[in-house]
Write an enzyme that holds these catalytic residues in place. Structure first.
Site, PDB file in Angstrom:
ATOM      1  N   PRO A  11       0.827  -1.390  -0.093  1.00  0.00           N
ATOM      2  CG  PRO A  11      -0.024  -1.016   2.189  1.00  0.00           C
ATOM      3  CD  PRO A  11       0.479  -1.963   1.158  1.00  0.00           C
ATOM      4  CG  ASN A  12      -0.170   4.382   1.584  1.00  0.00           C
ATOM      5  OD1 ASN A  12      -1.101   4.749   0.936  1.00  0.00           O
ATOM      6  ND2 ASN A  12      -0.118   3.587   2.576  1.00  0.00           N
ATOM      7  NE  ARG A  19       3.959   6.535   1.554  1.00  0.00           N
ATOM      8  CZ  ARG A  19       4.444   5.370   1.948  1.00  0.00           C
ATOM      9  NH1 ARG A  19       4.915   4.542   1.121  1.00  0.00           N
ATOM     10  NH2 ARG A  19       4.097   4.852   3.384  1.00  0.00           N
ATOM     11  CE1 TYR A  24       9.169   4.770   2.983  1.00  0.00           C
ATOM     12  CE2 TYR A  24       7.544   6.594   2.928  1.00  0.00           C
ATOM     13  CZ  TYR A  24       8.066   5.510   3.420  1.00  0.00           C
ATOM     14  OH  TYR A  24       7.668   5.038   4.679  1.00  0.00           O
ATOM     15  CG  ASN A  76       8.551  -2.343  -0.163  1.00  0.00           C
ATOM     16  OD1 ASN A  76       8.006  -2.114   1.137  1.00  0.00           O
ATOM     17  ND2 ASN A  76       8.854  -1.107  -0.499  1.00  0.00           N
ATOM     18  CB  ALA A  79       1.764  -0.078   6.229  1.00  0.00           C
ATOM     19  CG  HIS A  82       5.948  -2.650   9.905  1.00  0.00           C
ATOM     20  ND1 HIS A  82       6.994  -3.065   9.891  1.00  0.00           N
ATOM     21  CD2 HIS A  82       5.807  -1.404   9.081  1.00  0.00           C
ATOM     22  CE1 HIS A  82       7.812  -2.157   9.038  1.00  0.00           C
ATOM     23  NE2 HIS A  82       7.007  -1.270   8.534  1.00  0.00           N
ATOM     24  CG  ASP A  89      -0.200 -17.609   8.126  1.00  0.00           C
ATOM     25  OD1 ASP A  89       0.773 -17.697   8.747  1.00  0.00           O
ATOM     26  OD2 ASP A  89      -1.306 -17.709   8.633  1.00  0.00           O
ATOM     27  CD  GLU A 100      11.034  -7.652   5.284  1.00  0.00           C
ATOM     28  OE1 GLU A 100      11.497  -8.843   5.617  1.00  0.00           O
ATOM     29  OE2 GLU A 100      10.809  -6.709   6.022  1.00  0.00           O
ATOM     30  CG  HIS A 102      11.306  -2.563   4.021  1.00  0.00           C
ATOM     31  ND1 HIS A 102      10.160  -2.246   3.827  1.00  0.00           N
ATOM     32  CD2 HIS A 102      11.692  -3.689   4.632  1.00  0.00           C
ATOM     33  CE1 HIS A 102       9.545  -3.485   4.520  1.00  0.00           C
ATOM     34  NE2 HIS A 102      10.618  -4.232   4.889  1.00  0.00           N
ATOM     35  CB  SER A 104      12.651   4.066   4.359  1.00  0.00           C
ATOM     36  OG  SER A 104      11.869   3.173   5.173  1.00  0.00           O
ATOM     37  NE  ARG A 109      10.741   5.757   8.087  1.00  0.00           N
ATOM     38  CZ  ARG A 109       9.626   5.623   7.227  1.00  0.00           C
ATOM     39  NH1 ARG A 109       9.620   4.741   6.430  1.00  0.00           N
ATOM     40  NH2 ARG A 109       8.605   6.576   7.599  1.00  0.00           N
ATOM     41  NE  ARG A 113       7.639   4.173   9.899  1.00  0.00           N
ATOM     42  CZ  ARG A 113       6.655   4.159   8.629  1.00  0.00           C
ATOM     43  NH1 ARG A 113       6.345   3.121   8.255  1.00  0.00           N
ATOM     44  NH2 ARG A 113       5.825   5.277   9.065  1.00  0.00           N
TER      45      ARG A 113
HETATM   46  C1  DQA Z   1       8.338   1.092   3.521  1.00  0.00           C
HETATM   47  C2  DQA Z   1       8.755   0.888   5.109  1.00  0.00           C
HETATM   48  C3  DQA Z   1       7.178   0.644   5.761  1.00  0.00           C
HETATM   49  O1  DQA Z   1       7.416   1.142   7.220  1.00  0.00           O
HETATM   50  C4  DQA Z   1       6.296   1.746   5.167  1.00  0.00           C
HETATM   51  O2  DQA Z   1       4.852   1.521   5.605  1.00  0.00           O
HETATM   52  C5  DQA Z   1       6.263   1.957   3.869  1.00  0.00           C
HETATM   53  C6  DQA Z   1       7.401   1.860   2.889  1.00  0.00           C
HETATM   54  C7  DQA Z   1       9.717   1.156   2.706  1.00  0.00           C
HETATM   55  O3  DQA Z   1       9.574   0.754   1.209  1.00  0.00           O
HETATM   56  O4  DQA Z   1      10.602   1.695   3.136  1.00  0.00           O
HETATM   57  O5  DQA Z   1       4.971   2.082   3.138  1.00  0.00           O
HETATM   58  O6  DQA Z   1       8.083  -0.305   3.242  1.00  0.00           O
END
Ligand code: DQA
Length: 151
Positions: A11-12, A19, A24, A76, A79, A82, A89, A100, A102, A104, A109, A113
């Site tokens: 998401p996002n 953003r 990011y 990735n 959110a 977490h 699962d 995995e 990310h 950031s 942070r 997170r």
């Molecule tokens: C993120 C880090 C997450 O904590 C955050 O909720 C994101 C982006 C990252 O790519 O740094 O949406 O996954």
């Protein structure tokens, strides 16, 4: 298909570029996808690059990777990293390589997170290196999925 890699974004991440660019980066998700496609071509990987805002949609994408018998998943989960037992699962049911990513450095942070429900089912975790993290994950995938690849 051993050289098929799903790259799943949560998401996002569709808002990348506008953003919180100080956290990011300035690249849009489409820019990251283009960089991944170019590198995947060089490495001999086929990628399926997706972004979903819904937890259930991400679970369904993981199911698709399982059914397609993909060699790897780079995820990735944003959110949901977490919070999501459902994504944890679903990934447990995947037999290929999981990495995995990310953008950031989540460990530098907020405390919420610092915990990842993805990390226990991933072979490796890359955080804090921005879009380059996706490329590093692809190189790691290639060295695991394709024999004799130079990375
Ligand atoms: C993120 C880090 C997450 O904590 C955050 O909720 C994101 C982006 C990252 O790519 O740094 O949406 O996954």
């Amino acid at each position: 298909m051993d050289n098929l890699v799903y790259i799943l974004n949560g998401p996002n991440l569709n808002l990348l570029g506008r953003r919180e660019p100080e956290t990011y980066g300035a690249l849009k998700l489409g820019d990251i996808e283009r960089r991944c496609r170019a590198l995947a071509g060089q490495l001999g990987l086929n990628i399926d690059f997706r972004q979903k805002n819904g937890e259930g949609e991400l679970v369904e994408d993981i199911h698709e990777a399982i059914i397609a018998d993909a060699g790897g998943i780079i995820i990735n989960a944003a959110a949901y990293t977490h919070t999501s037992i459902a994504i944890h699962d679903a990934l447990r049911a995947f037999e290929g390589v999981i990495i995995e990513v990310h953008l950031s450095n989540v460990h530098a942070r907020e405390e919420f997170r610092h915990r990842s429900l993805i990390a226990p089912v991933a072979e490796g975790v890359i955080a804090g290196l921005g879009a380059e993290g996706y490329e590093l994950a692809l190189r790691a995938m290639a060295s695991r999925l394709i024999e004799q690849v130079e990375v």
